[in-house]
Enzyme design. Sequence first.
Site, PDB file in Angstrom:
ATOM      1  N   SER A  48       1.359  -1.171  -0.146  1.00 24.28           N
ATOM      2  CA  SER A  48      -0.129  -0.411  -0.444  1.00 24.28           C
ATOM      3  C   SER A  48       0.749   1.434   0.064  1.00 24.28           C
ATOM      4  O   SER A  48       2.060   1.078   0.201  1.00 24.28           O
ATOM      5  CB  SER A  48      -1.052   0.162   1.638  1.00 24.28           C
ATOM      6  OG  SER A  48      -1.335   1.199   1.256  1.00 24.28           O
TER       7      SER A  48
ATOM      8  N   TYR B 275      -2.414  -1.542  10.337  1.00 21.53           N
ATOM      9  CA  TYR B 275      -2.437  -1.120   9.043  1.00 21.53           C
ATOM     10  C   TYR B 275      -0.556  -1.057   8.816  1.00 21.53           C
ATOM     11  O   TYR B 275      -0.824  -1.640   7.222  1.00 21.53           O
ATOM     12  CB  TYR B 275      -3.356  -0.404   8.296  1.00 21.53           C
ATOM     13  CG  TYR B 275      -4.127  -0.174   7.200  1.00 21.53           C
ATOM     14  CD1 TYR B 275      -4.414  -1.993   6.644  1.00 21.53           C
ATOM     15  CD2 TYR B 275      -2.885   0.581   6.014  1.00 21.53           C
ATOM     16  CE1 TYR B 275      -4.836  -2.383   5.835  1.00 21.53           C
ATOM     17  CE2 TYR B 275      -3.338  -0.143   4.793  1.00 21.53           C
ATOM     18  CZ  TYR B 275      -3.951  -1.559   4.521  1.00 21.53           C
ATOM     19  OH  TYR B 275      -4.566  -1.390   2.959  1.00 21.53           O
TER      20      TYR B 275
END
Length: 291
Positions: free
Chosen positions: A140, A153
Site C-alpha cells: 500500500s 495497517y
Amino acid sequence: MGSNLSGKVVLITGGGNGVGAETALQVVKRGARVILTDIDRNALDETVDQLGVGHALGIVADVTDLPAMEAAVAQGVERFGGLDVVVANAGIASYGSVLHVEPEAFHRLIDVNVNGVFHTVRAALPSIIDRRGYVLVVSSMAAFVTAPSLAAYCTSKSGVESFAGALRQEVAHLGVDVGSAHMSWIDTPMVRDAQSDLPAFREMLAHLPGPLSHVTTIDKCGVAFAKGIEQRRRRVYCPEWVGVLRFAKPFLDTGLAALLTGKQMAETIVAVDQQVARLGRSVSSRFDDSR
C-alpha cells in the site's frame, strides 16, 4: 497481439470481492485462468460465476492457516496443472489509535496481512519456481506514508514490502520475479466500510491535500495490477503518482508532513477514537466475528 498472460494460471487471495475480484476479471480478459481463495463462500461463488467456471476455481481458505493454503494450492494445481503467478492480496484494516484499538483486532490484522502473505507465498512458491513465475505482494502507499489510527495497517504494509524485497533476492536466480503493489485509496468494500463507520475518516479524506484526497475506482486498480503482472514489474502503483511517495518517504518521516494538517489531524484522532468507542468494535462489521 495476444497477452503474455494467455494460458497462465494466477492464484489470487482475497479474490471474492474488491481488488482481488477485479484483478481476476482483468487477467481472465487477458487469457489467464484463476484460482481464487477467500473466506466468503457466497462472494467467491458470485465471482466465479461472473468469470466462468472454465476460467476460475473458487476455494474457501483462510490465509492465516498455512495447511489450508497448501491444500488450496494443491487443489488449484490439480485443476489447472500448475501456477504461474501468485497475488498475495487478502487483507483487512482496523480502526482506532494504539491506545484505544482492541488488541485482538490489532493481532488479527497482523495475522491476516503479514502471516497471510507468508502462508500464501510459501504454499505457492514451489509451483511458481517450477514455472519461473511471478509473485505480487499487495502492500500500500501506507508503506511510504504512515497515518494515525492506522498503526496496525501501516505496520503490516511496510512489513510485506520488506518481505517482497527479501524474497526478490532469494528467488531471482531461480527465474522468479517479485513485485509489490502500492495503492492509494481505492473504492473497495474496506474503504467504503471505513467511510460508513467513521464520519471522521470521511472528513479526513476531504481535508487531505491534492490527489491524496481522491478515491480511485476499483476497475483502474484491477487494470494496473493486470498490467503489472503482465510486465512482471518490481513495483505496481495505483494511481501512478503513489510512486513519488516512495522517494519522498525520508521527508515524510521527519514529521514535517504532519505540520501540513496540524490541528485538523489532532481533532481527527480524537474523533476516530470516540466513534470507534460508540461502534463497539475496531474493525468493519464484515470482520467482527474474526476470520
